[in-house]
Design an enzyme around this catalytic site. Structure first.
Site, PDB file in Angstrom:
ATOM      1  N   LYS A  71       0.834  -1.216   0.000  1.00 44.59           N
ATOM      2  CA  LYS A  71       0.000   0.000   0.000  1.00 44.59           C
ATOM      3  C   LYS A  71       0.867   1.263   0.000  1.00 44.59           C
ATOM      4  CE  LYS A  71      -2.364  -0.898   3.841  1.00 44.59           C
ATOM      5  NZ  LYS A  71      -1.807  -2.196   4.249  1.00 44.59           N
ATOM      6  N   ARG A 120      11.454  -2.734   9.975  1.00 48.08           N
ATOM      7  CA  ARG A 120      10.512  -2.321  11.017  1.00 48.08           C
ATOM      8  C   ARG A 120      10.440  -3.369  12.125  1.00 48.08           C
ATOM      9  NH1 ARG A 120       5.081  -0.368   7.974  1.00 48.08           N
ATOM     10  NH2 ARG A 120       4.218  -1.528   9.718  1.00 48.08           N
ATOM     11  N   ARG A 152      -9.173   1.354   9.327  1.00 47.63           N
ATOM     12  CA  ARG A 152      -8.748  -0.019   9.600  1.00 47.63           C
ATOM     13  C   ARG A 152      -9.772  -0.748  10.458  1.00 47.63           C
ATOM     14  NH1 ARG A 152      -2.737   0.629   8.937  1.00 47.63           N
ATOM     15  NH2 ARG A 152      -1.778  -1.415   9.010  1.00 47.63           N
ATOM     16  N   ARG A 203      -0.407  -9.401  12.811  1.00 46.82           N
ATOM     17  CA  ARG A 203      -0.989  -8.299  12.024  1.00 46.82           C
ATOM     18  C   ARG A 203      -1.936  -8.836  10.949  1.00 46.82           C
ATOM     19  NH1 ARG A 203       4.221  -5.735  10.067  1.00 46.82           N
ATOM     20  NH2 ARG A 203       2.958  -4.213   9.001  1.00 46.82           N
ATOM     21  N   ARG A 254      10.942  -6.316   3.388  1.00 43.30           N
ATOM     22  CA  ARG A 254      10.781  -4.854   3.366  1.00 43.30           C
ATOM     23  C   ARG A 254      11.844  -4.162   4.212  1.00 43.30           C
ATOM     24  NH1 ARG A 254       5.005  -2.420   4.606  1.00 43.30           N
ATOM     25  NH2 ARG A 254       5.235  -3.397   6.649  1.00 43.30           N
TER      26      ARG A 254
HETATM   27  P1  AMP Z   1       1.290   0.343   8.809  1.00 43.89           P
HETATM   28  O1  AMP Z   1       2.541   1.149   8.628  1.00 43.89           O
HETATM   29  O2  AMP Z   1       0.138   0.876   8.005  1.00 43.89           O
HETATM   30  O3  AMP Z   1       1.521  -1.135   8.607  1.00 43.89           O
HETATM   31  O4  AMP Z   1       0.878   0.532  10.346  1.00 43.89           O
HETATM   32  C1  AMP Z   1       1.737   0.144  11.388  1.00 43.89           C
HETATM   33  C2  AMP Z   1       0.971   0.035  12.693  1.00 43.89           C
HETATM   34  O5  AMP Z   1       0.412   1.315  13.016  1.00 43.89           O
HETATM   35  C3  AMP Z   1      -0.216  -0.904  12.676  1.00 43.89           C
HETATM   36  O6  AMP Z   1       0.149  -2.255  12.883  1.00 43.89           O
HETATM   37  C4  AMP Z   1      -1.031  -0.354  13.846  1.00 43.89           C
HETATM   38  O7  AMP Z   1      -0.464  -0.701  15.088  1.00 43.89           O
HETATM   39  C5  AMP Z   1      -0.835   1.144  13.663  1.00 43.89           C
HETATM   40  N1  AMP Z   1      -1.881   1.722  12.786  1.00 43.89           N
HETATM   41  C6  AMP Z   1      -1.708   2.291  11.556  1.00 43.89           C
HETATM   42  N2  AMP Z   1      -2.868   2.734  11.072  1.00 43.89           N
HETATM   43  C7  AMP Z   1      -3.806   2.443  11.993  1.00 43.89           C
HETATM   44  C8  AMP Z   1      -5.207   2.632  12.077  1.00 43.89           C
HETATM   45  N3  AMP Z   1      -5.898   3.211  11.070  1.00 43.89           N
HETATM   46  N4  AMP Z   1      -5.847   2.197  13.187  1.00 43.89           N
HETATM   47  C9  AMP Z   1      -5.173   1.624  14.200  1.00 43.89           C
HETATM   48  N5  AMP Z   1      -3.862   1.398  14.192  1.00 43.89           N
HETATM   49  C10 AMP Z   1      -3.174   1.807  13.104  1.00 43.89           C
END
Ligand code: AMP
Length: 207
Positions: free
Chosen positions: A13, A153, A85, A164, A120
């Site tokens: 994404k 990460r 989400r 996740r 990644r």
């Molecule tokens: P991402 O970089 O999009 O994979 O997000 C990393 C982490 O940030 C996720 O595993 C969640 O812990 C948190 N996170 C990101 N976006 C959201 C969201 N919309 N709602 C809740 N937690 C989020």
């Protein structure tokens, strides 16, 4: 145009949003990037959720996103990456009259996701995303754009990845039905290189 790039963790994404926002000239708003920056604050409660692969509570993210979408650069549209989400977050957008024109749903098998996420590497400075096999940097371990050392990460480890994906299936995937009912979702086959995915997305935005 207000766009959501939707899909499981690690499907790409962030990479595709970065390319799409340059093509259509709207800001790329990634909640993960915003939350990771906030989590660097030693008093932040975010880190505890994020490192375990759990979602941050809705009210903490929704407030953040609302403030971001109020900035002038979002007037002519935006790409949301990682939000909503949960159904509650999708309802938050609706309640605050933040219209979503298109949801581009990136679809691929779990095996593809694990392969992508494990390789990644990200730049801690400008958030550029690389992949050890698919999009390697010119110099191993170094960001092409700014020269910083790339990192993996903390939540891209096998245990946290599994968590996740589980959280995605239980809490996030139901949003697909929510937007299907509104007729705004378009599935995109994500098991391909980025260029054809981008072309499909651009075509989907014209329909
Ligand atoms: P991402 O970089 O999009 O994979 O997000 C990393 C982490 O940030 C996720 O595993 C969640 O812990 C948190 N996170 C990101 N976006 C959201 C969201 N919309 N709602 C809740 N937690 C989020």
């Amino acid at each position: 145009m207000n766009i959501v790039i939707f899909g499981p963790p690690g499907i790409g994404k962030g990479s595709i949003s970065g390319m799409l926002c340059e093509k259509i000239n709207v800001p790329h708003i990634a909640t993960g990037d915003i939350l990771r920056a906030e989590a660097k604050n030693p008093n932040s409660r975010l880190k505890a959720y994020m490192e375990k692969g759990l979602l941050v509570p809705d009210e903490m993210v929704s407030e953040t996103i609302e403030k971001r979408l109020e900035l002038p650069d979002c007037k002519s549209g935006f790409i949301l990456d990682g939000f909503p989400r949960t159904i509650a977050q999708a309802e938050f957008l609706q309640k605050h009259k933040i219209k979503i024109d298109r949801v581009l749903n990136m679809v691929a098998d779990d095996s593809v996701i694990v392969e992508r996420i494990s390789g990644r590497r990200i730049c801690p400075k400008d958030n550029t995303i690389f992949h050890t096999a698919f999009y390697p940097p010119k110099k191993e371990g170094i960001c092409d754009k700014c020269g910083s050392s790339l990192m993996q990460r903390k939540d891209d480890t096998p245990d946290v990845i599994a968590k996740r994906i589980d959280v995605y299936k239980k809490e996030t995937a139901p949003i697909i039905e929510y937007y299907k009912k509104k007729g705004r979702i378009k599935n995109i086959d994500a098991n391909r290189p980025l260029e054809p995915i981008l072309l499909d997305m651009l075509a989907a935005l014209k329909k």
